[in-house]
Structures are given as C-alpha cells and as structure tokens.
Design a protein around this motif. Structure first.
Motif, PDB file in Angstrom:
ATOM      1  N   MET A  28       0.829  -1.248   0.094  1.00  0.00           N
ATOM      2  CA  MET A  28      -0.220  -0.119   0.005  1.00  0.00           C
ATOM      3  C   MET A  28       0.910   1.152  -0.179  1.00  0.00           C
ATOM      4  SD  MET A  28      -3.520   0.144   2.029  1.00  0.00           S
ATOM      5  CE  MET A  28      -3.031  -0.388   3.453  1.00  0.00           C
ATOM      6  N   ARG A  29       2.102   1.069   0.858  1.00  0.00           N
ATOM      7  CA  ARG A  29       2.782   2.432   1.081  1.00  0.00           C
ATOM      8  C   ARG A  29       3.232   2.801  -0.397  1.00  0.00           C
ATOM      9  NH1 ARG A  29       7.406   2.816   5.279  1.00  0.00           N
ATOM     10  NH2 ARG A  29       6.038   1.844   6.630  1.00  0.00           N
ATOM     11  N   TYR A  30       3.730   1.725  -1.029  1.00  0.00           N
ATOM     12  CA  TYR A  30       4.597   1.995  -2.192  1.00  0.00           C
ATOM     13  C   TYR A  30       3.855   2.224  -3.545  1.00  0.00           C
ATOM     14  CZ  TYR A  30       8.462   1.749   0.974  1.00  0.00           C
ATOM     15  OH  TYR A  30       9.414   1.982   1.839  1.00  0.00           O
ATOM     16  N   GLY A  31       2.433   1.861  -3.165  1.00  0.00           N
ATOM     17  CA  GLY A  31       1.494   1.979  -4.481  1.00  0.00           C
ATOM     18  C   GLY A  31       1.700   0.712  -5.315  1.00  0.00           C
ATOM     19  N   ILE A  32       1.928  -0.510  -4.970  1.00  0.00           N
ATOM     20  CA  ILE A  32       2.719  -1.542  -5.869  1.00  0.00           C
ATOM     21  C   ILE A  32       1.471  -2.216  -6.121  1.00  0.00           C
ATOM     22  CG2 ILE A  32       3.885  -3.698  -6.124  1.00  0.00           C
ATOM     23  CD1 ILE A  32       5.993  -2.193  -4.380  1.00  0.00           C
ATOM     24  N   ASP A  33       1.211  -2.470  -7.319  1.00  0.00           N
ATOM     25  CA  ASP A  33      -0.020  -3.710  -7.748  1.00  0.00           C
ATOM     26  C   ASP A  33       0.339  -4.930  -7.658  1.00  0.00           C
ATOM     27  OD1 ASP A  33      -2.228  -4.632  -8.672  1.00  0.00           O
ATOM     28  OD2 ASP A  33      -1.502  -4.426 -10.784  1.00  0.00           O
TER      29      ASP A  33
END
Ligand code: ATR
Length: 281
Positions: A28-33
C-alpha cells in the motif's frame, strides 16, 4: 500485459503469521500492484507449491514452520546465509532457477544496527538456545566478527552440533554454565522460547553481566520480556525482538516487488497494534 506479482507465506498452520500485515502495508505504502497472501500448505502439498512458483503462478514467497528444511532441500540454488543456517525462509526465481534464501540472520543484524549501536564492536557473545533461530543468530554474529560465542542449551548435544557446524568460535554448554559465561559476554542473546507469553522466564542472573554489555531477545510477545526488563533495570542497553521480524521481511519484498522497503516506526506501531489486538483475544 504482465501479471501483478504474487507472493505468499506458506506454513502449517499459518494463521498466526504477521507477514501478510507487513508486506500488505508496504504494498500500500509504495502503491505497488501486487498480492501477498497467507497459504496453509500441508507437508504433502509443499512440492506442488514449488511447482507453482516454477510455473509462474507465484512470484515467490516466504516459508515458515514446518517447511523451512524441505525448502532448503528442493531449491535449485541457495544463498550463503541459507547454506550456513541449513534452512530456507524466502523463495524467488532467478531466471530459470528457484532460489532459496535465509533472511533471518540479516533481520537479526539489521535490527541491532538500527537499535543497538556499537553491537558490531563486541567480540564475545552468550547465546541462549540451540534451535533454528539460534543458527541464524550464530551466522549473524560470526559475520559481524564475533570471536567467541558461548551457546547454552538445555539439551547440550544440540549446542554441540552447532559448535561443530559453525566452527571454533562457538562452544557448547549446559545451563549450569550460563551465569559464568554471562559475566564474560559483550552481547547476550535469548533465542529460546523462555520468557514468551505463558512460558517461564529465563533462569539467568543478569546482574552478573558486564556493565557495558548489551542484551537482545528474539521473543517479541511480550515486547519487553522479563529478561529484557531485568537487563534494562541492571543498566544494560537492550533491543527487543520485533525488529528482527520486520527487517527479515525486507529482502523478500525487494525480490518479488522490486522495491527495498523501509522498516520504520509506522510499520512497527502497526504490528504492535495487531499483537495487542491478538493478546486481547
Ligand atoms: P526455534 O526454531 O524457534 O529456535 P526450537 O528449535 O524449538 O525453536 O528451539 C527452541 C529453543 O528453546 C531450544 O534451544 C530449546 O531447548 P532444547 O534444545 O533443550 O529443547 C529451548 N527451550 C524451550 N523450552 C525450554 C525450557 N522449558 N527450558 C529450557 N530451554 C527451553
């Protein structure tokens, strides 16, 4: 379109694992899918999980009890830490090869780097316990340059096996020797389950420690074990065991999701809140 990376923690049981919380928070923090999920895998199904990684159905994952030794056996290649420790806790693909690594020694050292400055300057350590966690700690201490490591264990032959495995820096003792060895240690490490919630405390007279000695515990429930509390009261600098759990997760995250994640207070607080919630039942 490339599929989103998918990683797991596989154990049996696996419900207690904090890994989904840690990796989920980083995703979530790094916006990784990407996806990180807990999978309960019985021992007889473990080989099929490895086939699934090789086939690209998983990017990789963590393995925990009871799979660490089988993972060690069945990978194509192991990193140096896994070879030294004799167990694998992290799996990833490198081209066509399934690689098994062990990040526990890294996690132990990174935790102390963050919260026990100067620990690398020590040369003599007392390690309580001779199980799987002890192996990771011994590897980290030897890598950090410790020259004398006394392993104390209830079952002395287990400590002797570690001394034989890790070489001349390591010697094996029973608990009757613990207080004497304590008086000579720069760093004292508990790797036993003693002091864990519901277990008796460590039988150790910490007041005999050197005034500049440091103490750490791999137990993190409770966060302040009776051993660490007593050590702090005696004036020793201490580090709790939660940081090892957080830091050991970082290398796997980078392998699967391509970003080196931060271990910071926000992550620590998130896991502490979850541990508190579990303790309240
Ligand atoms: P891990 O992989 O987490 O290290 P383990 O292999 O079960 O777990 O090792 C647990 C450690 O805690 C061992 O050193 C064990 O001592 P033994 O090798 O003698 O079993 C130690 N331990 C657990 N309960 C203990 C107790 N009541 N008194 C002393 N040592 C204990």
């Amino acid at each position: 379109m490339a599929n989103a990376p998918r990683a797991f923690v596989a154990g049996h049981p696996v419900g207690h694992s904090r890994s989904p919380l840690i990796h989920g928070s980083w995703l979530m923090r790094y916006g990784i899918d990407g996806v990180y999920s807990a999978v309960d895998v019985a021992p007889e199904d473990f080989a099929a999980l490895l086939i699934d990684i090789r086939a690209g159905r998983w990017t990789g994952g963590n393995v925990t009890i009871p799979h660490k030794e089988r993972a060690f056996e069945f990978v194509d290649r192991r990193d140096a830490a896994a070879e030294a420790i004799g167990a694998v806790n992290t799996l990833w693909m490198d081209g066509e090869e399934l690689v098994g690594g062990n990040t526990d020694a890294y996690g132990f050292a990174a935790n102390l780097d963050q919260s026990l400055a100067g620990w690398r300057d020590g040369s003599s350590a007392l390690v309580l316990g001779a199980g799987g966690a002890s192996r990771a700690v011994l590897h980290a201490l030897i890598e950090a340059g410790y020259k004398r490591i006394d392993v104390v264990n209830r079952t002395v032959p287990r400590a002797e096996q570690l001394a034989a495995r890790f070489g001349e820096a390591v010697s094996a003792h029973g608990w009757d020797e613990a207080d004497n060895r304590l008086a000579e240690a720069d760093l004292i490490v508990n790797t036993t389950s003693l002091g864990m919630e519901g277990q008796p405390p460590l039988p150790l007279d910490i007041t005999r420690a050197r005034t500049f000695a440091m103490a750490t515990d791999i137990v993190y429930v409770p966060l302040q074990t009776p051993f660490l509390e007593m050590a702090a009261r005696t004036g020793l600098r201490t580090a709790d065991g939660l940081g090892m759990l957080l830091h050991q997760a970082a290398p796997g995250f980078e392998h699967w999701f391509g970003t080196w994640p931060d271990v910071d207070d926000a992550l620590r607080d998130l896991v502490i809140a979850d541990l508190d919630k579990a303790a309240q039942g």
